[in-house]
Design an enzyme around this catalytic site. Structure first.
Site, PDB file in Angstrom:
ATOM      1  NE  ARG A   1       0.183   8.569   5.083  1.00  0.00           N
ATOM      2  CZ  ARG A   1       0.452   7.970   6.213  1.00  0.00           C
ATOM      3  NH1 ARG A   1       1.372   8.457   7.013  1.00  0.00           N
ATOM      4  NH2 ARG A   1      -0.176   6.874   6.549  1.00  0.00           N
TER       5      ARG A   1
ATOM      6  CE  LYS B   1      -5.989   2.397   7.242  1.00  0.00           C
ATOM      7  NZ  LYS B   1      -4.745   2.376   6.473  1.00  0.00           N
TER       8      LYS B   1
ATOM      9  CD  GLU C   1      -2.515   1.285   2.695  1.00  0.00           C
ATOM     10  OE1 GLU C   1      -2.828   0.223   3.264  1.00  0.00           O
ATOM     11  OE2 GLU C   1      -2.768   2.411   3.154  1.00  0.00           O
TER      12      GLU C   1
HETATM   13  O1  LIG Z   1      -4.441   6.666   5.781  1.00  0.00           O
HETATM   14  C1  LIG Z   1      -4.239   5.534   5.400  1.00  0.00           C
HETATM   15  O2  LIG Z   1      -4.966   4.946   4.602  1.00  0.00           O
HETATM   16  C2  LIG Z   1      -3.063   4.897   5.919  1.00  0.00           C
HETATM   17  O3  LIG Z   1      -2.348   4.395   5.106  1.00  0.00           O
HETATM   18  C3  LIG Z   1      -2.740   4.884   7.345  1.00  0.00           C
HETATM   19  C4  LIG Z   1      -1.653   3.863   7.638  1.00  0.00           C
HETATM   20  O4  LIG Z   1      -2.189   2.586   7.514  1.00  0.00           O
HETATM   21  C5  LIG Z   1      -1.074   4.040   8.973  1.00  0.00           C
HETATM   22  O5  LIG Z   1      -0.631   5.359   9.112  1.00  0.00           O
HETATM   23  C6  LIG Z   1       0.043   3.101   9.274  1.00  0.00           C
HETATM   24  O6  LIG Z   1       0.309   3.250  10.616  1.00  0.00           O
HETATM   25  P1  LIG Z   1       1.720   2.932  11.298  1.00  0.00           P
HETATM   26  O7  LIG Z   1       2.086   1.534  10.936  1.00  0.00           O
HETATM   27  O8  LIG Z   1       1.474   3.122  12.749  1.00  0.00           O
HETATM   28  O9  LIG Z   1       2.684   3.939  10.745  1.00  0.00           O
END
Ligand SMILES: O=C(O)C(=O)C[C@H](O)[C@H](O)COP(=O)(O)O
Length: 212
Positions: A47, A131, A43
């Site tokens: 950003r 999700k 994925e």
């Molecule tokens: O906005 C979305 O669709 C994202 O992709 C969010 C991500 O899944 C997380 O930010 C991953 O979180 P961490 O593994 O804690 O860095």
């Protein structure tokens, strides 16, 4: 309008690296390292200015990778994702406009939810794979266990705050089809182009998933 279902290759992924990439020259060797380590569903978060170019480069040049785009927060991003070859799309939350854009784009879509009410809204839109984000802040495995009897048709991909030590417990839950996170691609390892380290992290995670 029908709801695009997630492909079996995504629902069977178990661990989805979430990538923050800006430079296609880094994106391709990074994806190759993850695929070599056994993680093939990736994925790429929208950003950074270069995220779409990175997704396009991986989709074109890394044949073993199944590329999705994440962090979709505006309806027009669905068409952009389709145009660069994304095979699925992910949002941190869900609005009515995002749900309609996902259905119009015809791309398998994983919308984000954080509460039972949000899960019910996604369910009313026809989505069955969601999700759970941010997963660890919202209760992690115990919260997922709590939702299972209430939402028997829904399966989750938790992300947000997950580390290697949480993988086995979360993947053992029957209402979890996969989980995701950035822990597999530490920013310093990417910056220093330590692809062998990333391949090792990916292999360790794949092993955890298959043993789990
Ligand atoms: O906005 C979305 O669709 C994202 O992709 C969010 C991500 O899944 C997380 O930010 C991953 O979180 P961490 O593994 O804690 O860095």
């Amino acid at each position: 309008m029908t709801v695009p279902r997630l492909e079996p290759s995504l629902t069977g992924a178990r661990i989805v690296p979430v990538l923050v990439l800006d430079n296609p020259a880094e994106a391709v060797p990074l994806a190759e390292a993850l695929v070599a380590g056994g993680l093939t569903t990736l994925e790429i978060t929208l950003r950074t200015p270069g995220a779409l170019a990175c997704a396009e480069a991986i989709a074109a040049k890394v044949p073993g990778a199944l590329v999705g785009l994440g962090t979709l927060i505006r309806p027009e991003q669905f068409a952009q994702a389709r145009d660069v070859g994304a095979r699925f799309v992910v949002s941190p939350g869900l609005t009515d406009r995002l749900a309609e854009a996902a259905k119009a784009a015809g791309l398998p879509y994983l919308p984000g939810i954080a509460t039972v009410t949000e899960a019910l809204i996604a369910y009313e839109h026809g989505f069955r794979e969601l999700k759970f984000f941010p997963a660890m802040l919202n209760g992690g495995a115990p919260a997922l266990k709590g939702m299972a009897p209430l939402l028997p048709e829904i399966r989750f991909c938790p992300t947000g705050g997950i580390k290697a030590e949480n993988v086995r417990e979360i993947l053992s839950l029957p209402n979890v089809f996969a989980l995701g996170g950035t822990w597999l691609t530490p920013a310093d390892a990417v910056k220093e182009r330590r692809w062998a380290d990333i391949e090792r992290l990916a292999r360790e995670a794949s092993t955890l998933a298959t043993q789990g």
